[in-house]
Design an enzyme around this catalytic site. Structure first.
Site, PDB file in Angstrom:
ATOM      1  N   GLU A   1       0.806  -1.216   0.000  1.00 47.16           N
ATOM      2  CA  GLU A   1       0.000   0.000   0.000  1.00 47.16           C
ATOM      3  C   GLU A   1       0.848   1.279   0.000  1.00 47.16           C
ATOM      4  O   GLU A   1       0.625   2.182  -0.788  1.00 47.16           O
ATOM      5  CB  GLU A   1      -0.893  -0.032   1.252  1.00 47.16           C
ATOM      6  CG  GLU A   1      -1.570   1.267   1.587  1.00 47.16           C
ATOM      7  CD  GLU A   1      -2.926   1.366   0.921  1.00 47.16           C
ATOM      8  OE1 GLU A   1      -3.659   0.379   1.007  1.00 47.16           O
ATOM      9  OE2 GLU A   1      -3.222   2.415   0.323  1.00 47.16           O
ATOM     10  N   ASP A   2       1.815   1.328   0.897  1.00 42.53           N
ATOM     11  CA  ASP A   2       2.513   2.602   1.134  1.00 42.53           C
ATOM     12  C   ASP A   2       3.905   2.698   0.511  1.00 42.53           C
ATOM     13  O   ASP A   2       4.490   3.779   0.484  1.00 42.53           O
ATOM     14  CB  ASP A   2       2.634   2.865   2.646  1.00 42.53           C
ATOM     15  CG  ASP A   2       1.269   3.050   3.292  1.00 42.53           C
ATOM     16  OD1 ASP A   2       0.328   3.457   2.574  1.00 42.53           O
ATOM     17  OD2 ASP A   2       1.128   2.763   4.494  1.00 42.53           O
TER      18      ASP A   2
END
Ligand code: MN
Length: 733
Positions: A82-83
């Site tokens: 995700e990040d």
């Protein structure tokens, strides 16, 4: 708010090493630790802490639940896709498929965007359950992730706090509850409660605090007394008082409408002992000393709750009339009461730890899991909101627990009936249920079930659900199954009729020397749907089967063999087909199969009209008399009847129809009738009206010449619109 421990590398690994000692496993976790630290470098949380602290916290809480090394590694890595733009493939090659799949699944749950809050929650909820059905470890990570986010929610904007807290309360806490992880569930509930309703939160917290000392004294004196009893009887035990979490007090106050004092008056004690047998012994000694309150003894050891919870519960009256709730259970039961699935999932080194087998075993233990799977499969194509409704109603709000004769517990919502039960057991069983035996007596199928009922079903093969059931079933699950069945049945019935229409039409075409496959194609048929007031192929065939379209007319239109001077294409077709067929048109417009020369005439009793269903009657010396199929005069003459059909290449002629109209008497009635007949181009042969003075009705008889049955039906349909007309019938003499 509580200040939580700072999780350093040492703190984390100390917790992990308390149950994981294998060096390869520790190396794997170390690698994940460094990987996460490296990739999240330079990222910060809202409270200015490095983002990496979040991952250490998640891993730490997971280690407290004693999950396996891969789950901890996935916990550390849960935000790298995700990040940090790490792909699943990258993660697979850096670690392995199992870890990458876990991380990807966790990422997907948090990554859905929807148009509104309700849809978002519903769809998210469903995603979580689908993910959980595949691997419960995904949910463990997600729950722990959410727990830590909730613990640090104070750094978010208020709007965001409320949104996240609401979702936690609606989605994550119930999941934690269903998985029996009450530690996490209680904390999630209290944290959400704090953000959603601060005033009430502080209010209840203050009340609890104010009573704390007094309550502690009472609980401690009871603990002292019970300890003495158990020591005297040489039973191993641990005993302690327990406090309810704030949200559960709040919920009891609001849903059960109780005063704070009533709830807090209940003092709670928990006794942990060694074996199951010990539990019952402890219960025996306590009941021998204190008066139990009737109806409050619950044996969740013999009958575990849906989330695997086991314990004995009783309520007793102590010294000075104080009331105590006592829970008795073993260490293992206690662990399951706090950690539920996670306790079961506990990673034990050197004991064939196999996530897949564990998953299967947990599914078997969580009896609602199977229901969840069925619900999830069934509703896959439905809207997320419908799924959410079913889930909330059928699974989360379930609070009636009934049993199969074999002791399997089924949870159902309030008001559920044996039919709801049947569909929960199995769809086929639901469909075939014909009777229900509850606690050994036969009951109506709409009987409302109560907790503890033992339900046995009577089924009959090939029996089918009734639409009436929809009036009383409570679960969406049963409702959907019944509706689907009925809809499918209706479709099948319609399909049968459509087939029948096809067969009829095809046979008729063949009989007249046309090749059905050439004509019964959408391209050929489309143009004529409008003339029959149908809009597609299926409707057309259906209409033919139920005879709302005249077969003869349909064949004419399809093969373009109807005479019409105004339609040049039709005319050309007729000429062409005449050239091909060279048949001499018969005067009556009727053909008899295999016979060209027989004398044919129309019966004068029923006066068949071109296009109607007809039968030929072989009369002595007069050739074939053609009657309407429904003419009563041929009813008993089956042996002398033969198939005849209308010749599409007949000579143009008119047919006589005799009609009776019954109507109310009024002025100008006859004028109106005559006007309609002439407007619709019927040529009137005779007409005669008789008034019946007794009931003020008029009987009008008339004879009219028409082109064919469609023409006649058109006239009749318009006569029905004439004011005062009650019935219109064809006359058979
Ligand atoms: Mn996270």
């Amino acid at each position: 708010m509580v200040k939580f421990l700072e999780v350093t590398h040492d703190v984390l690994f100390e917790s992990i090493k308390s149950y994981i000692t294998n060096q390869d496993s520790l190396d794997l976790i170390e690698k994940a630790y460094n990987y996460a630290q490296e990739h999240h470098e330079g990222q910060f949380r809202k409270n200015q802490e490095p983002y990496f602290t979040h991952l250490c916290q998640v891993a730490y809480i997971l280690s407290q639940l004693h999950v396996g090394p891969k789950t901890i590694a996935a916990g550390l890595l849960h935000d790298v896709i995700e990040d940090c733009d790490v792909s699943k493939e990258q993660l697979t090659s850096d670690f392995d498929e199992e870890i990458a799949t876990l991380v990807e699944a966790v990422t997907k749950i948090g990554n859905l965007k929807f148009k509104d809050e309700k849809e978002y929650q519903a769809a998210n909820h469903r995603k979580i359950f689908i993910a959980m059905a595949k691997d419960i470890r995904v949910i463990l990570i997600k729950l722990v992730d959410r727990l830590h986010n909730m613990r640090t929610l104070q750094y978010m904007k208020e709007e965001k706090q409320i949104k996240i807290a609401q979702e936690t309360l609606n989605v994550y806490a119930p999941i934690a509850h269903r998985l029996g992880i009450s530690e996490i569930k209680n904390e999630l509930e209290d944290l959400s409660f704090f953000y959603l309703n601060r005033d009430e939160y502080y209010h209840i917290a203050r009340l609890v605090e104010a009573k704390k000392n007094e309550r502690d004294i009472q609980v401690n004196s009871m603990i002292y007394e019970i300890s003495n009893i158990l020591k005297t009887n040489h039973i191993p035990f641990r005993i302690f008082g327990r406090s309810k979490h704030l949200y559960s007090i709040y919920k009891k106050m609001t849903t059960k409408n109780k005063r704070f004092e009533e709830i807090l008056d209940l003092l709670a004690i928990r006794i942990i002992t060694k074996t199951e047998l010990n539990c019952y012994e402890v219960l025996g000694f306590i009941h021998a000393t204190y008066r139990p309150i009737p109806g409050r003894l619950k044996d969740y050891i013999a009958m575990p709750k849906m989330n695997m919870y086991q314990s004995l519960h009783t309520t007793i009256v102590g010294e000075n009339g104080r009331i105590f709730e006592v829970q008795i259970r073993t260490e293992e039961m206690d662990q399951i009461a706090d950690q539920g699935v996670a306790a079961h999932w506990r990673y034990k080194e050197n004991t064939n730890y196999n996530p897949r087998n564990e998953q299967r075993e947990i599914e078997n233990k969580l009896s609602w899991f199977k229901d969840l799977e069925t619900l999830t499969e069934d509703l896959d194509n439905d809207s997320p909101s419908a799924y959410m409704d079913t889930l909330t109603k059928d699974v989360f709000e379930a609070n009636v627990y009934v049993m199969t004769p074999k002791g399997r517990v089924i949870d159902l919502p309030n008001g559920a009936t044996p039919i709801d039960f049947a569909y929960r057991v199995h769809t086929e069983i639901g469909h075939q249920t014909t009777g229900a035996i509850v606690n050994e007596s036969l009951v109506p199928l709409n009987t409302v079930l109560k907790t503890g009922d033992v339900v046995q079903l009577r089924t009959t093969k090939n029996s089918e659900p009734s639409a009436d059931w929809l009036k009383f079933v409570k679960t969406n699950h049963a409702k959907n199954k019944i509706k689907n069945f009925l809809a499918k049945k209706e479709t099948e019935r319609r399909q049968d009729i459509i087939k029948q229409g096809e067969v009829t039409l095809s046979a008729e075409l063949k009989k007249r020397g046309f090749e059905p496959s050439e004509y019964m194609v959408s391209g050929k048929l489309e143009g004529i749907y409008g003339q029959f007031q149908v809009s597609n192929y299926n409707d057309f065939m259906y209409a033919i089967a139920v005879k709302s379209i005249s077969l003869i007319t349909a064949v004419e239109k399809i093969t373009n063999t109807k005479k019409s001077l105004f339609d040049s294409t039709t005319l050309t077709n007729i000429i062409n087909s005449k050239e091909h067929k060279r048949k001499i048109p018969s005067k009556t417009g009727i053909m008899v199969k295999g016979v060209d020369t027989m004398k044919i005439s129309l019966a004068s009793c029923c006066n068949p009209i071109y296009g109607e269903e007809i039968k030929g009657y072989i009369s002595k010396g007069q050739g074939v008399k053609v009657h309407r199929v429904d003419c009563p005069n041929i009813e008993k003459e089956r042996k002398r009847l033969i198939d005849v059909y209308w010749d599409s290449q007949r000579e143009a002629r008119k047919y006589e129809a005799n009609i009776n109209i019954v109507s109310r008497d009024r002025n100008f009635l006859l004028t109106d009738i005559v006007t309609v007949i002439s407007q619709y181009k019927g040529s009137l042969q005779s007409i005669n009206s008789v008034v019946n003075n007794e009931n003020l009705t008029v009987i009008t008889k008339f004879a009219v010449l028409v082109d064919d049955i469609d023409h006649l039906n058109n006239i009749i349909a318009n006569l029905k619109k004439v004011d005062g007309v009650i019935t219109i019938d064809r006359v058979i003499k």
